[in-house]
Design an enzyme around this catalytic site. Structure first.
Site, mmCIF file in Angstrom:
data_model
loop_
_atom_site.group_PDB
_atom_site.id
_atom_site.type_symbol
_atom_site.label_atom_id
_atom_site.label_comp_id
_atom_site.label_asym_id
_atom_site.label_seq_id
_atom_site.Cartn_x
_atom_site.Cartn_y
_atom_site.Cartn_z
ATOM 1 N NE ARG A 1 -3.798 -1.183 9.827
ATOM 2 C CZ ARG A 1 -2.692 -0.606 9.363
ATOM 3 N NH1 ARG A 1 -2.631 0.686 9.209
ATOM 4 N NH2 ARG A 1 -1.650 -1.347 9.053
ATOM 5 C CE LYS B 1 -1.969 -1.025 3.925
ATOM 6 N NZ LYS B 1 -1.292 -2.324 4.181
ATOM 7 N NE ARG C 1 1.833 -4.995 11.489
ATOM 8 C CZ ARG C 1 2.672 -4.481 10.614
ATOM 9 N NH1 ARG C 1 3.879 -4.969 10.509
ATOM 10 N NH2 ARG C 1 2.301 -3.483 9.852
ATOM 11 N NE ARG D 1 7.230 -3.128 6.120
ATOM 12 C CZ ARG D 1 5.919 -2.931 6.205
ATOM 13 N NH1 ARG D 1 5.290 -2.245 5.259
ATOM 14 N NH2 ARG D 1 5.233 -3.432 7.199
ATOM 15 N NE ARG E 1 6.703 -0.795 10.166
ATOM 16 C CZ ARG E 1 5.586 -0.705 9.468
ATOM 17 N NH1 ARG E 1 5.571 -0.154 8.269
ATOM 18 N NH2 ARG E 1 4.451 -1.163 9.953
HETATM 19 P P1 ADP Z 1 2.269 -1.777 3.237
HETATM 20 O O1 ADP Z 1 2.331 -0.267 3.140
HETATM 21 O O2 ADP Z 1 1.042 -2.356 2.588
HETATM 22 O O3 ADP Z 1 2.476 -2.284 4.627
HETATM 23 P P2 ADP Z 1 4.837 -1.684 1.808
HETATM 24 O O4 ADP Z 1 4.550 -0.754 0.676
HETATM 25 O O5 ADP Z 1 5.672 -1.150 2.935
HETATM 26 O O6 ADP Z 1 3.468 -2.349 2.388
HETATM 27 O O7 ADP Z 1 5.510 -2.993 1.193
HETATM 28 C C1 ADP Z 1 5.886 -4.100 2.029
HETATM 29 C C2 ADP Z 1 7.247 -4.656 1.592
HETATM 30 O O8 ADP Z 1 7.114 -5.281 0.312
HETATM 31 C C3 ADP Z 1 8.320 -3.574 1.437
HETATM 32 O O9 ADP Z 1 9.561 -4.124 1.815
HETATM 33 C C4 ADP Z 1 8.264 -3.236 -0.050
HETATM 34 O O10 ADP Z 1 9.508 -2.722 -0.494
HETATM 35 C C5 ADP Z 1 7.937 -4.596 -0.668
HETATM 36 N N1 ADP Z 1 7.101 -4.501 -1.873
HETATM 37 C C6 ADP Z 1 6.137 -3.589 -2.164
HETATM 38 N N2 ADP Z 1 5.568 -3.834 -3.363
HETATM 39 C C7 ADP Z 1 6.173 -4.956 -3.839
HETATM 40 C C8 ADP Z 1 6.024 -5.745 -5.029
HETATM 41 N N3 ADP Z 1 5.101 -5.447 -5.966
HETATM 42 N N4 ADP Z 1 6.799 -6.847 -5.155
HETATM 43 C C9 ADP Z 1 7.714 -7.189 -4.203
HETATM 44 N N5 ADP Z 1 7.905 -6.485 -3.072
HETATM 45 C C10 ADP Z 1 7.151 -5.400 -2.878
HETATM 46 P P1 AMP Z 2 1.294 0.572 8.986
HETATM 47 O O1 AMP Z 2 2.474 1.453 8.879
HETATM 48 O O2 AMP Z 2 0.132 1.074 8.160
HETATM 49 O O3 AMP Z 2 1.611 -0.879 8.712
HETATM 50 O O4 AMP Z 2 0.792 0.655 10.519
HETATM 51 C C1 AMP Z 2 1.609 0.201 11.569
HETATM 52 C C2 AMP Z 2 0.793 0.082 12.845
HETATM 53 O O5 AMP Z 2 0.260 1.371 13.221
HETATM 54 C C3 AMP Z 2 -0.439 -0.841 12.766
HETATM 55 O O6 AMP Z 2 -0.115 -2.203 12.952
HETATM 56 C C4 AMP Z 2 -1.296 -0.263 13.893
HETATM 57 O O7 AMP Z 2 -0.829 -0.682 15.177
HETATM 58 C C5 AMP Z 2 -1.038 1.239 13.787
HETATM 59 N N1 AMP Z 2 -2.011 1.890 12.861
HETATM 60 C C6 AMP Z 2 -1.745 2.503 11.684
HETATM 61 N N2 AMP Z 2 -2.878 2.976 11.126
HETATM 62 C C7 AMP Z 2 -3.888 2.625 11.968
HETATM 63 C C8 AMP Z 2 -5.300 2.801 11.939
HETATM 64 N N3 AMP Z 2 -5.928 3.420 10.919
HETATM 65 N N4 AMP Z 2 -6.025 2.314 12.988
HETATM 66 C C9 AMP Z 2 -5.426 1.701 14.025
HETATM 67 N N5 AMP Z 2 -4.109 1.490 14.104
HETATM 68 C C10 AMP Z 2 -3.339 1.953 13.089
#
Ligand code: ADP
Ligand code: AMP
Length: 213
Positions: free
Chosen positions: A88, A13, A171, A127, A160
Site C-alpha cells: 500500500r 480487490k 481512507r 459492505r 466494519r
Molecule cells: P476491497 O477488497 O477492494 O476493499 P471488496 O472486495 O470488499 O473491496 O468490495 C467492496 C464492496 O463492494 C463489498 O461490499 C463487495 O461485496 C462490493 N463489490 C465488489 N465487487 C463489486 C462489483 N463488481 N459490483 C458491485 N459491488 C461490488
Molecule cells: P483492507 O481490509 O485492505 O481494506 O484494510 C483495512 C485497513 O487495514 C487499512 O485501512 C489499513 O489501516 C490496514 N492495512 C491493511 N493492509 C495494509 C498495508 N499493506 N499497509 C498499511 N496498512 C494496512
C-alpha cells in the site's frame, strides 16, 4: 503465479482475489484480514493496528511488512499467491521486490481494479463483512442468502468500523496520497493490468481471466 491487487478501498480487490484464489489454486492473502483477525483475538499486534485502522490511516510499514514477509514464506505460498491490500506504499513494494529478488523471484501481475471515488463511497456503506472467515457481501449488489449471516461459515455479518462514512473519506484520501503511486511503480515494471471495476463482479473476473489466461 504471484499477483498483486491494486485499487481504492472498496474497489473489489478482495472479491476478485477470492475468485482468483479459487480458480488458480493459490492462497488469498489480505493484510486487512490478518489485522482484523488479530483485533478479534485481542493480540498485541491487533491492538496496535486498530489505533490506525479506526482512523482510516495505514498501519506503519514496520509492522505490516514483517507480517507479510512471514506469511509469504509459508509452504502454501510456494506456487504463488494473490496479495490483497499489500503493498500500500512504495516502501512496502520495494521491500517485497527485494525479498523476492533475493530468491530469484518476482511478481507476475499487478491488477488494478479501477473504480471512481463516487462509486466507492456508495459501495462501502453497503459492505458487510464476516470477521470469522473474511467473506464480503454487499447489501444490494452481492447479498448473502440469509440477511446478516455469512453464507460460508454461518457467522454474523458486520459493518466494519472503518467502513463508516466519516472514515471512508479519510481512507480514500490516504489511498490517493500513499497507494495510488504504486500504479506508476508497477506500470514502469511492465506488469500493470487495469480492469474496469464498475461492472458486475462476474464481468470484472472475466476481464481478469483473460489477463491471467
Ligand atoms: P476491497 O477488497 O477492494 O476493499 P471488496 O472486495 O470488499 O473491496 O468490495 C467492496 C464492496 O463492494 C463489498 O461490499 C463487495 O461485496 C462490493 N463489490 C465488489 N465487487 C463489486 C462489483 N463488481 N459490483 C458491485 N459491488 C461490488
Ligand atoms: P483492507 O481490509 O485492505 O481494506 O484494510 C483495512 C485497513 O487495514 C487499512 O485501512 C489499513 O489501516 C490496514 N492495512 C491493511 N493492509 C495494509 C498495508 N499493506 N499497509 C498499511 N496498512 C494496512
Amino acid at each position: 503465479m504471484k499477483i498483486i491487487m491494486l485499487g481504492a478501498p472498496g474497489a473489489g480487490k478482495g472479491t476478485q482475489a477470492k475468485m482468483i484464489a479459487d480458480k488458480y489454486n493459490v492462497p488469498h492473502i489480505s493484510t486487512g484480514d490478518i489485522f482484523r483477525s488479530n483485533i478479534k483475538n485481542g493480540t498485541e499486534l491487533g491492538m496496535e493496528a486498530k489505533k490506525y485502522m479506526d482512523q482510516g490511516l495505514l498501519v506503519p510499514d514496520e509492522l505490516t511488512v514483517k507480517i507479510l514477509l512471514d506469511r509469504v514464506a509459508q509452504d502454501d505460498c510456494k506456487n504463488g499467491y494473490v496479495l490483497d491490500g499489500f503493498p500500500r506504499t512504495i516502501p512496502q513494494a520495494e521491500v517485497l521486490d527485494k525479498a523476492l529478488s533475493e530468491i530469484n523471484d518476482k511478481i507476475d501481475y499487478a491488477i488494478n481494479v479501477d473504480v471512481p471515488d463516487e462509486n466507492i463511497i456508495r459501495r462501502m456503506g453497503g459492505r458487510r463483512a464476516c470477521l470469522t472467515c473474511g467473506a464480503t457481501y454487499h447489501i444490494e449488489h452481492i447479498p448473502p442468502k440469509k440477511e446478516g449471516i455469512c453464507d460460508t461459515c454461518g457467522k454474523e455479518l458486520v459493518l466494519r468500523d472503518d467502513d463508516k462514512p466519516e472514515t471512508v473519506a479519510n481512507r480514500l484520501d490516504v489511498y490517493h496520497k500513499q497507494t495510488q503511486p504504486l500504479i506508476e511503480f508497477y506500470s514502469a515494471k511492465g506488469i500493470l493490468k487495469t480492469v474496469d471495476g464498475t461492472v458486475d463482479m462476474k464481468d470484472v473476473f472475466s476481464a481478469i481471466e483473460s489477463i491471467l489466461g
